[in-house]
Structure formats: C-alpha cells, structure tokens
Design an enzyme around this catalytic site. Structure first.
Site, PDB file in Angstrom:
ATOM      1  N   GLY A  39     -12.082   5.551   5.038  1.00 14.73           N
ATOM      2  CA  GLY A  39     -12.697   4.560   4.173  1.00 14.73           C
ATOM      3  C   GLY A  39     -13.942   5.006   3.427  1.00 14.73           C
ATOM      4  O   GLY A  39     -14.704   4.161   2.954  1.00 14.73           O
ATOM      5  N   SER A  40     -14.150   6.302   3.273  1.00 12.78           N
ATOM      6  CA  SER A  40     -15.355   6.731   2.552  1.00 12.78           C
ATOM      7  C   SER A  40     -15.300   6.316   1.079  1.00 12.78           C
ATOM      8  O   SER A  40     -16.320   5.923   0.509  1.00 12.78           O
ATOM      9  CB  SER A  40     -15.583   8.238   2.690  1.00 12.78           C
ATOM     10  OG  SER A  40     -14.529   8.970   2.109  1.00 12.78           O
ATOM     11  N   LYS A  79       9.820  -2.551   5.331  1.00 12.31           N
ATOM     12  CA  LYS A  79       8.810  -2.502   4.272  1.00 12.31           C
ATOM     13  C   LYS A  79       8.666  -3.855   3.564  1.00 12.31           C
ATOM     14  O   LYS A  79       7.564  -4.281   3.251  1.00 12.31           O
ATOM     15  CB  LYS A  79       9.167  -1.420   3.252  1.00 12.31           C
ATOM     16  CG  LYS A  79       8.160  -1.327   2.113  1.00 12.31           C
ATOM     17  CD  LYS A  79       8.620  -0.395   1.012  1.00 12.31           C
ATOM     18  CE  LYS A  79       8.114   0.967   1.290  1.00 12.31           C
ATOM     19  NZ  LYS A  79       8.237   1.870   0.137  1.00 12.31           N
ATOM     20  N   MET A  94      -2.021   5.196   2.526  1.00  9.85           N
ATOM     21  CA  MET A  94      -0.968   6.193   2.682  1.00  9.85           C
ATOM     22  C   MET A  94       0.423   5.569   2.826  1.00  9.85           C
ATOM     23  O   MET A  94       1.250   6.033   3.607  1.00  9.85           O
ATOM     24  CB  MET A  94      -1.284   7.112   3.869  1.00  9.85           C
ATOM     25  CG  MET A  94      -2.621   7.821   3.740  1.00  9.85           C
ATOM     26  SD  MET A  94      -2.843   8.709   2.174  1.00  9.85           S
ATOM     27  CE  MET A  94      -1.766  10.094   2.442  1.00  9.85           C
ATOM     28  N   ARG A  95       0.664   4.531   2.072  1.00 12.53           N
ATOM     29  CA  ARG A  95       1.970   3.869   2.054  1.00 12.53           C
ATOM     30  C   ARG A  95       2.482   3.849   0.621  1.00 12.53           C
ATOM     31  O   ARG A  95       1.694   3.671  -0.318  1.00 12.53           O
ATOM     32  CB  ARG A  95       1.870   2.423   2.545  1.00 12.53           C
ATOM     33  CG  ARG A  95       1.284   2.257   3.908  1.00 12.53           C
ATOM     34  CD  ARG A  95       2.288   2.564   4.978  1.00 12.53           C
ATOM     35  NE  ARG A  95       1.650   2.483   6.288  1.00 12.53           N
ATOM     36  CZ  ARG A  95       2.222   2.876   7.383  1.00 12.53           C
ATOM     37  NH1 ARG A  95       3.439   3.350   7.355  1.00 12.53           N
ATOM     38  NH2 ARG A  95       1.588   2.791   8.534  1.00 12.53           N
ATOM     39  N   ILE A  96       3.773   4.009   0.469  1.00 10.99           N
ATOM     40  CA  ILE A  96       4.384   3.889  -0.849  1.00 10.99           C
ATOM     41  C   ILE A  96       4.824   2.442  -1.013  1.00 10.99           C
ATOM     42  O   ILE A  96       5.601   1.925  -0.210  1.00 10.99           O
ATOM     43  CB  ILE A  96       5.569   4.858  -0.998  1.00 10.99           C
ATOM     44  CG1 ILE A  96       5.048   6.298  -0.909  1.00 10.99           C
ATOM     45  CG2 ILE A  96       6.291   4.617  -2.318  1.00 10.99           C
ATOM     46  CD1 ILE A  96       6.128   7.341  -0.834  1.00 10.99           C
ATOM     47  N   LEU A  97       4.288   1.805  -2.034  1.00  7.73           N
ATOM     48  CA  LEU A  97       4.612   0.397  -2.293  1.00  7.73           C
ATOM     49  C   LEU A  97       5.934   0.305  -3.043  1.00  7.73           C
ATOM     50  O   LEU A  97       6.253   1.153  -3.874  1.00  7.73           O
ATOM     51  CB  LEU A  97       3.493  -0.248  -3.103  1.00  7.73           C
ATOM     52  CG  LEU A  97       2.127  -0.297  -2.398  1.00  7.73           C
ATOM     53  CD1 LEU A  97       1.017  -0.638  -3.381  1.00  7.73           C
ATOM     54  CD2 LEU A  97       2.161  -1.285  -1.243  1.00  7.73           C
ATOM     55  N   ASN A 105      -4.845   3.633  -8.341  1.00  7.05           N
ATOM     56  CA  ASN A 105      -4.880   4.622  -7.268  1.00  7.05           C
ATOM     57  C   ASN A 105      -5.773   5.796  -7.648  1.00  7.05           C
ATOM     58  O   ASN A 105      -5.953   6.109  -8.816  1.00  7.05           O
ATOM     59  CB  ASN A 105      -3.463   5.130  -6.982  1.00  7.05           C
ATOM     60  CG  ASN A 105      -3.388   6.015  -5.758  1.00  7.05           C
ATOM     61  OD1 ASN A 105      -4.039   5.764  -4.754  1.00  7.05           O
ATOM     62  ND2 ASN A 105      -2.590   7.063  -5.831  1.00  7.05           N
ATOM     63  N   HIS A 147      -6.132   9.915  -6.875  1.00  4.47           N
ATOM     64  CA  HIS A 147      -5.352  11.047  -6.360  1.00  4.47           C
ATOM     65  C   HIS A 147      -6.165  12.332  -6.469  1.00  4.47           C
ATOM     66  O   HIS A 147      -6.768  12.596  -7.507  1.00  4.47           O
ATOM     67  CB  HIS A 147      -4.034  11.187  -7.121  1.00  4.47           C
ATOM     68  CG  HIS A 147      -3.177  12.257  -6.555  1.00  4.47           C
ATOM     69  ND1 HIS A 147      -2.477  12.085  -5.374  1.00  4.47           N
ATOM     70  CD2 HIS A 147      -2.936  13.520  -6.957  1.00  4.47           C
ATOM     71  CE1 HIS A 147      -1.833  13.207  -5.092  1.00  4.47           C
ATOM     72  NE2 HIS A 147      -2.099  14.094  -6.039  1.00  4.47           N
TER      73      HIS A 147
END
EC number: 2.1.2.2
Length: 189
Positions: free
Chosen positions: A13-14, A64, A89-92, A106, A108
């Site tokens: 969470g930084s 999911k 770290m989940r693909i929606l 997002n 990256h």
C-alpha cells in the site's frame, strides 16, 4: 471540484498511502480502500490515515463473478467516481470494467506497451533494456493494454541492481500517479 475515488490494493500500500497524502493537492478524496485479502498491509495504512477500508477476501468467493459482486456491493455505500488500482493483483472481468468504463485507472511499472504483466520491473531488468519507466493508463479488458494517460522514463544505470531499479521505479510512481490522476480529474485527458 473534488472527485471521490476508491483505491484497490493487494499488498503493502505504499502507492495508496502516497495518493492519500497528496489527495488534497491533486483534487480527489479517497473514500474507501478495497483490499482483496485480510493480509493486505495497505489496510493498516488506511487505519493510520483514517480512511475506511473493506476487505473483500477473494478466497471467500466461489468464483470471480461473485468476488466482483462483493466489490460492487462494498462500493455501493460510497459515491465513487473513479477506481484507482494501486498494486491490485487481480485481473478484473470485462463486465466489471464496462460497469466503470473509463473510470478505472492503473499504475504499471514499465513503459507500456513493453513488459506487460505482474513482473514489469524484473522483466525489463532481465531483458537488459537501458530505459524502462512507469505508465498510468485506463483499464480495459486486456492486460495493461488500456489508453495511456501518462508515462515517465527511468534510466537503468550500469550499477543498478534489481533492488535499486525497483526503488527508482517506486519513487517515480509516487510522483507520476497523483499528477496523472489530477490530469484525468481536470479533464486534460
């Protein structure tokens, strides 16, 4: 006008904390942190910052679709305009993304379209490129394929290690993410 955002996180969470600290000057208010596991350290950061957090534990859902329904239910108590992913770290699913079309952003750790996926820093380092960077982009149904909002290059020096490169990338993220969000919220994208 200040925009209400939800931040999704899966780890330390930084970036979430950095966004919270820069939220007033960047024109947004973090209404809630959504974490995908009870082990997410970002929840502790949220407590310290007096930001509500909700754990929508992926392991508690059969699939999911049910997990994403749990997220939507959690968000329904807040007037959220944008969803900001900070190490989520989940693909929606395309269905979830379409429900928030052009409102999910997002971060990256590479110069997209190069080095997509969860190991962007390590992949760039191992490939031997001399320039990598950080990208902020809209989320679409692909993996790291959405429209780019902003990018900043990071030079990989001869004496950089993977650890030192990770640090350089994170420092760049802390600058770029709030600036890019401000750009979106000001209608400059």
């Amino acid at each position: 006008m200040v925009s209400n955002i939800a931040v999704f996180a899966s780890g330390g969470g930084s970036n979430f904390e950095n966004l919270a600290l820069k939220s007033a000057e960047s024109g947004f208010d973090i209404k809630v942190l959504i974490a995908d596991s009870p082990d997410v350290f970002a929840v502790k950061r949220a407590e310290k910052l007096n930001i509500p957090s909700i754990i929508v534990d992926r392991s508690a859902y059969a699939d999911k679709q049910k997990f994403e329904t749990g997220i939507r239910e959690a968000l329904s108590d807040f007037d959220i305009e944008y969803i900001v992913l900070a190490g989520f770290m989940r693909i929606l699913s395309a269905e979830f993304i379409n429900a928030y079309k052009d409102r999910i952003i997002n971060l990256h750790p590479s110069l997209l379209p190069s080095f997509k996926g969860k190991n962007g820093i390590e992949d760039a380092y191992n490939y031997g490129v001399k320039v990598t960077g950080v990208t902020v982009h809209y989320v679409d149904a692909g993996i790291d394929t959405g429209k780019i909002i902003a990018q900043t290059a990071v030079i990989i020096e001869e004496d950089d290690t993977l650890l030192s490169l990770e640090d350089k990338i994170h420092q760049t993220e802390y600058e770029l993410y709030p600036e890019a969000l401000k750009k979106v919220l000001d209608g400059r994208v």
